[in-house]
Enzyme design. Structure first.
Site, PDB file in Angstrom:
ATOM      1  N   ASP A 133       3.813  -4.525   2.739  1.00  0.00           N
ATOM      2  CA  ASP A 133       2.525  -4.056   3.426  1.00  0.00           C
ATOM      3  C   ASP A 133       2.662  -2.697   3.788  1.00  0.00           C
ATOM      4  O   ASP A 133       2.410  -1.735   2.662  1.00  0.00           O
ATOM      5  CB  ASP A 133       2.129  -5.057   4.330  1.00  0.00           C
ATOM      6  CG  ASP A 133       0.647  -4.576   4.761  1.00  0.00           C
ATOM      7  OD1 ASP A 133      -0.221  -3.943   3.979  1.00  0.00           O
ATOM      8  OD2 ASP A 133       0.060  -5.252   5.524  1.00  0.00           O
ATOM      9  N   HIS A 141       0.960  -1.203  -0.074  1.00  0.00           N
ATOM     10  CA  HIS A 141       0.003  -0.109  -0.127  1.00  0.00           C
ATOM     11  C   HIS A 141       0.853   1.221   0.064  1.00  0.00           C
ATOM     12  O   HIS A 141       1.397   1.590   1.048  1.00  0.00           O
ATOM     13  CB  HIS A 141      -0.935   0.000   1.310  1.00  0.00           C
ATOM     14  CG  HIS A 141      -1.813  -0.968   1.394  1.00  0.00           C
ATOM     15  ND1 HIS A 141      -2.937  -1.523   0.391  1.00  0.00           N
ATOM     16  CD2 HIS A 141      -1.742  -2.079   2.254  1.00  0.00           C
ATOM     17  CE1 HIS A 141      -3.471  -2.585   1.000  1.00  0.00           C
ATOM     18  NE2 HIS A 141      -2.824  -3.171   2.076  1.00  0.00           N
ATOM     19  N   HIS A 193      -1.738 -12.291   4.103  1.00  0.00           N
ATOM     20  CA  HIS A 193      -1.551 -12.421   5.969  1.00  0.00           C
ATOM     21  C   HIS A 193      -2.105 -13.916   6.224  1.00  0.00           C
ATOM     22  O   HIS A 193      -1.224 -14.561   6.680  1.00  0.00           O
ATOM     23  CB  HIS A 193      -2.423 -11.507   6.458  1.00  0.00           C
ATOM     24  CG  HIS A 193      -1.892 -10.128   6.115  1.00  0.00           C
ATOM     25  ND1 HIS A 193      -0.848  -9.601   6.259  1.00  0.00           N
ATOM     26  CD2 HIS A 193      -2.996  -9.147   5.751  1.00  0.00           C
ATOM     27  CE1 HIS A 193      -0.911  -8.383   6.102  1.00  0.00           C
ATOM     28  NE2 HIS A 193      -1.966  -7.993   5.507  1.00  0.00           N
TER      29      HIS A 193
END
Length: 452
Positions: free
Chosen positions: A330, A71, A279
């Protein structure tokens, strides 16, 4: 493109348990054309001095690294969210505050600097899990895919490939709560309109491709999951999904649907070899079987999972069940695939109180070929003839790696030890310096703009 030759002091070749000394690597038109060990196993030889036209790569040369879950805008949160108490949900409020301030221009600047930091860390492909689709009040930009285009352009400037994983994000909770506040810019109304918008986006440049994402079972109603999965299947595109990141997600899914998120995805035909679960920190034994039997990949993001106090996923059991493992940074609390890779082993030691779950070679595979495959770049991640000409050279003479045997460098090196990076045959980083972007200066300017 002219032919290029590199002479690697050590190189990690496919299907080898440890690096090989003195490897001549040749490429043309962005592909490896020859990979030739000159000395076999053991120490470098003196006979390679005759290769005067080859670029010398002292240290350990690896295939390009893949960051399978990013992200980009979270990079602005580094150092701002780590103190005090709280959990994922309190951290999320701070993340939304940054999300609300971004527009195509500021996102281009932030993503360009973030992807350039990735290049400095040896990353040659990034999977951008993208849900900042519209203006802060939820209306579309004149170009409904303006934010997507900014990310693709940012990757081109930084010199890395990108798989834009366009995320369907429709609801705020498993029971269908409406999007409110900063979340309203994420939504397209329903999955059909999401699919219409994404289908209209054709990225410019051969460095980019488009995949799909189900943000989570919180964000896509069960009856619309199939629309996203079908869109990806029809285009042979990768499909990613946040899965069981927190126990609260599992509890909410059981309360609404009477099953775990993994079971729900399986029943809606979301799982499969082209799907990557991100995850998967809190799966049941039945969930692990569903993921493994369907050959669904799992992307582990250990630095984020521990930063947010999410927990430690059962990596060894996932691999044993049949799920290929990949890695992501992430939230970018750290951008360092070496750290993510060794954390898979070291966190498993903490979880089980036993050592020796993953060899260095298995971790290299997760960081390279498996990660690229999860992003749809099945021709990348190997130092082999015909593969994309990506390579990363790590110093073996830094304070961290001095005296470390090449096979142990993956457990000792950090992103700061990356000296040379080539993407599709083009040098992006030389002597530890990005050739196109002043990374610290651009990060400082871009982050100041969205946090000041």
């Amino acid at each position: 493109m002219t032919a290029t030759r590199w002479l690697a002091e050590y190189a990690w070749l496919p299907d080898r348990s440890e690096p090989t000394a003195d490897v001549l690597i040749e490429a043309q038109d962005g592909r490896f054309t020859a990979v030739t060990p000159l000395a076999g196993a053991g120490a470098p030889t003196a006979g390679v001095e005759v290769l005067t036209d080859a670029v010398r790569l002292p240290g350990l040369t690896l295939p390009g690294l893949a960051n399978a879950h990013s992200h980009a805008f979270h990079r602005a949160l580094r150092g701002r969210t780590h103190g005090g108490r709280g959990d994922f949900w309190t951290w999320r409020d701070q993340m939304y505050a940054v999300a609300a301030r971004l527009d195509p221009d500021s996102y281009l600047a932030l993503a360009r600097a973030t992807y350039a930091e990735m290049a400095l860390a040896g990353i040659t492909s990034v999977g951008e899990f993208h849900y900042l689709h519209h203006t802060p009040d939820g209306t579309a930009y004149d170009d409904p895919n303006a934010m997507s285009a900014a990310l693709v352009e940012a990757a081109a400037h930084a010199g890395v490939r990108i798989t834009l994983l366009d995320a369907c994000y429709l609801t705020a909770s498993v029971d269908g709560g409406p999007l409110t506040g900063p979340q309203v810019r994420f939504g397209d109304g329903d999955a059909a309109r999401w699919a219409e918008r994404v289908a209209a986006f054709t990225p410019e440049g051969g460095h980019a491709r488009v995949g799909a994402a189900v943000h989570s079972v919180r964000a896509v109603p069960a009856e619309q999951l199939g629309t996203v999965a079908s869109w990806a299947r029809e285009r042979d595109a990768p499909l990613h999904v946040h899965l069981s990141e927190q126990p609260a997600e599992n509890d909410a899914c059981r309360a609404v649907h009477g099953c775990t998120p993994t079971r729900l995805l399986a029943d809606r035909a979301v799982l499969g070899p082209a799907t990557t679960a991100v995850h998967a920190t809190h799966p049941t034994s039945a969930d692990l079987a569903l993921l493994g039997e369907s050959r669904t990949g799992v992307c582990l993001c250990p630095t984020t999972e521990r930063d947010l106090a999410d927990g430690i996923g059962p990596a060894r059991r996932m691999a044993d069940a049949g799920s290929p493992l990949s890695l992501g940074s992430d939230s970018h609390a750290v951008i360092d695939i070496f750290e993510e890779a060794r954390a898979v082993e070291l966190d498993e030691r903490l979880r089980t109180r036993r050592r020796g779950h993953f060899t260095a070679a298995r971790l290299v595979d997760a960081a390279t070929v498996a990660g690229h495959a999860a992003l749809g770049w099945t021709d990348a991640g190997r130092l082999a003839v015909g593969a994309r000409a990506d390579l990363v050279t790590v110093r073996l003479d830094s304070a961290r790696t001095a005296g470390v045997p090449p096979v142990g460098a993956f457990f000792a090196a950090t992103a700061a030890d990356v000296a040379h990076v080539v993407v599709d045959g083009r040098t992006v980083v030389a002597d530890g310096r990005h050739l196109a972007v002043d990374v610290p200066a651009e990060l400082q300017a871009a982050i100041t703009e969205v946090t000041a």
